[in-house]
Design a protein around this motif. Structure first.
Motif, PDB file in Angstrom:
ATOM      1  N   UNK A 116       0.692  -1.211   0.046  1.00  0.00           N
ATOM      2  CA  UNK A 116       0.047  -0.053  -0.115  1.00  0.00           C
ATOM      3  C   UNK A 116       0.863   1.361  -0.215  1.00  0.00           C
ATOM      4  N   UNK A 117       0.426   2.296  -0.594  1.00  0.00           N
ATOM      5  CA  UNK A 117       0.965   3.742  -0.496  1.00  0.00           C
ATOM      6  C   UNK A 117       0.604   4.361   0.832  1.00  0.00           C
ATOM      7  N   UNK A 118       1.714   4.390   1.568  1.00  0.00           N
ATOM      8  CA  UNK A 118       1.404   5.067   2.816  1.00  0.00           C
ATOM      9  C   UNK A 118       1.813   6.474   3.035  1.00  0.00           C
ATOM     10  N   UNK A 119       2.672   6.963   2.055  1.00  0.00           N
ATOM     11  CA  UNK A 119       3.212   8.273   2.201  1.00  0.00           C
ATOM     12  C   UNK A 119       3.297   8.950   0.704  1.00  0.00           C
ATOM     13  N   UNK A 120       2.189   9.583   0.489  1.00  0.00           N
ATOM     14  CA  UNK A 120       1.784  10.056  -0.881  1.00  0.00           C
ATOM     15  C   UNK A 120       2.790  11.297  -1.299  1.00  0.00           C
ATOM     16  N   UNK A 121       3.050  12.083   0.068  1.00  0.00           N
ATOM     17  CA  UNK A 121       4.234  13.100  -0.407  1.00  0.00           C
ATOM     18  C   UNK A 121       5.533  12.802  -0.790  1.00  0.00           C
ATOM     19  N   UNK A 122       5.974  11.772  -0.028  1.00  0.00           N
ATOM     20  CA  UNK A 122       7.152  11.077  -0.702  1.00  0.00           C
ATOM     21  C   UNK A 122       7.148  10.655  -1.990  1.00  0.00           C
ATOM     22  N   UNK A 123       5.871  10.206  -2.487  1.00  0.00           N
ATOM     23  CA  UNK A 123       5.690   9.426  -3.926  1.00  0.00           C
ATOM     24  C   UNK A 123       5.583  10.651  -4.747  1.00  0.00           C
ATOM     25  N   UNK A 124       4.968  11.893  -4.406  1.00  0.00           N
ATOM     26  CA  UNK A 124       4.910  13.090  -5.219  1.00  0.00           C
ATOM     27  C   UNK A 124       6.054  13.606  -5.433  1.00  0.00           C
ATOM     28  N   UNK A 125       6.958  13.465  -4.467  1.00  0.00           N
ATOM     29  CA  UNK A 125       8.455  14.292  -4.765  1.00  0.00           C
ATOM     30  C   UNK A 125       9.218  13.342  -5.519  1.00  0.00           C
ATOM     31  N   UNK A 126       9.062  12.088  -5.564  1.00  0.00           N
ATOM     32  CA  UNK A 126       9.671  11.278  -6.232  1.00  0.00           C
ATOM     33  C   UNK A 126       9.325  11.507  -7.900  1.00  0.00           C
ATOM     34  N   UNK A 127       7.990  11.534  -8.249  1.00  0.00           N
ATOM     35  CA  UNK A 127       7.548  11.767  -9.448  1.00  0.00           C
ATOM     36  C   UNK A 127       7.937  13.043  -9.911  1.00  0.00           C
ATOM     37  N   UNK A 128       8.047  14.115  -9.037  1.00  0.00           N
ATOM     38  CA  UNK A 128       8.628  15.520  -9.781  1.00  0.00           C
ATOM     39  C   UNK A 128       9.937  15.406  -9.970  1.00  0.00           C
ATOM     40  N   UNK A 129      10.833  14.634  -9.324  1.00  0.00           N
ATOM     41  CA  UNK A 129      12.340  14.277  -9.230  1.00  0.00           C
ATOM     42  C   UNK A 129      12.551  13.750 -10.562  1.00  0.00           C
ATOM     43  N   UNK A 130      11.716  12.614 -10.964  1.00  0.00           N
ATOM     44  CA  UNK A 130      12.151  11.668 -12.159  1.00  0.00           C
ATOM     45  C   UNK A 130      11.527  12.268 -13.287  1.00  0.00           C
ATOM     46  N   UNK A 131      10.396  12.935 -13.385  1.00  0.00           N
ATOM     47  CA  UNK A 131       9.616  13.320 -14.644  1.00  0.00           C
ATOM     48  C   UNK A 131       9.704  15.041 -14.914  1.00  0.00           C
ATOM     49  N   UNK A 132      10.571  15.183 -15.849  1.00  0.00           N
ATOM     50  CA  UNK A 132      10.765  16.636 -16.103  1.00  0.00           C
ATOM     51  C   UNK A 132       9.447  17.355 -16.561  1.00  0.00           C
ATOM     52  N   UNK A 133       8.633  16.700 -17.157  1.00  0.00           N
ATOM     53  CA  UNK A 133       7.280  17.154 -17.705  1.00  0.00           C
ATOM     54  C   UNK A 133       6.414  17.478 -16.391  1.00  0.00           C
ATOM     55  N   UNK A 134       6.407  16.515 -15.454  1.00  0.00           N
ATOM     56  CA  UNK A 134       5.541  17.187 -14.253  1.00  0.00           C
ATOM     57  C   UNK A 134       6.297  18.158 -13.315  1.00  0.00           C
ATOM     58  N   UNK A 135       7.807  18.211 -13.485  1.00  0.00           N
ATOM     59  CA  UNK A 135       8.381  19.222 -12.710  1.00  0.00           C
ATOM     60  C   UNK A 135       8.153  20.380 -13.430  1.00  0.00           C
TER      61      UNK A 135
END
Length: 239
Positions: A116-135
């Motif tokens: 399960x996904x327990x920490x959505x903020x950490x996941x969001x940070x990873x997405x923003x770090x890895x995705x130039x488009x999202x960033x």
């Protein structure tokens, strides 16, 4: 009087049920009904049985006691038969199927695996770090652009990225765990879970499975919780 049916076993099962009483507001002693090579574990009931906490616990305790002694076919909570003869008839009509299931499940227990996904903020940070488009979209929003489409576009992009990450992780966990199981059953997960899996694990593979789980749990990042429960009666594998 109606009967509450807990499980089906081989006739030679030890049935060590001393000290246990059945479900209902007036718990009756547990007893067995035999038909050929099979037995059913039952108790008398005089009321409609609902999934109250105590009765759920009683049902599970009976399964665990039976399972500790020998292979068992656990019934889901709430199975009621009209009388002894109705139970015997079911056993007689399904003897071959029940015997085959007992043989198939012998020496195994069920283990329930969830991620399960327990920490959505950490996941969001990873997405923003890895995705130039999202960033880039996030930077435009933080800079004060008022285009109402920007948050929608960012939300859709993040949701798609999260789904892809979770699907990839679930597939990897499944591939790693399946070698330790004789059978598996995937269940639809409910949020925040993205993996809901039952494994039928031979007793001799239990320690290996738990060791692999511990290793995976320590490696998984991104705010994901990976947990395993068992050994359990093999509810998911009774056919």
């Amino acid at each position: 009087m109606a009967l509450y049916v807990y499980a089906i076993t081989a006739k030679d099962h030890p049935h060590r049920l001393d000290g246990l009483t059945g479900v209902g507001s007036h718990p009756a002693p547990l007893r067995t009904i035999h038909a050929g090579p099979l037995s059913a574990v039952v108790s008398d009931v005089s009321e409609e049985i609902r999934p109250k906490r105590r009765d759920l616990q009683v049902h599970q305790k009976v399964q665990e006691r039976l399972m500790a002694a020998a292979v068992v076919l656990p019934l889901q909570f709430g199975y009621v038969a009209a009388d002894d003869q109705a139970v015997r008839q079911v056993l007689e009509e399904n003897t071959d199927n029940y015997l085959a299931s007992l043989k198939r499940l012998d020496g195994c227990a069920e283990y329930h695996v969830r991620a399960s996904q327990q920490d959505e903020e950490e996941l969001l940070r990873e997405v923003l770090h890895d995705s130039p488009e999202a960033r880039a979209l996030n930077d435009r929003i933080r800079a004060g652009e008022q285009d109402p489409q920007l948050p929608l576009a960012l939300g859709e992009l993040v949701a798609r990225d999260v789904q892809e990450r979770q699907d990839e992780l679930a597939a990897g966990l499944l591939q790693t765990l399946l070698p330790y199981a004789r059978e598996h059953a995937a269940h639809p997960p409910s949020s925040p879970d993205f993996l809901n899996l039952s494994l039928l694990v031979p007793h001799e593979r239990k320690d290996d499975l738990l060791a692999v789980h511990a290793g995976l749990a320590s490696q998984i990042k991104g705010g994901v919780e990976f947990r395993i429960t068992g050994p359990l009666p093999p509810y998911s594998f009774v056919q």
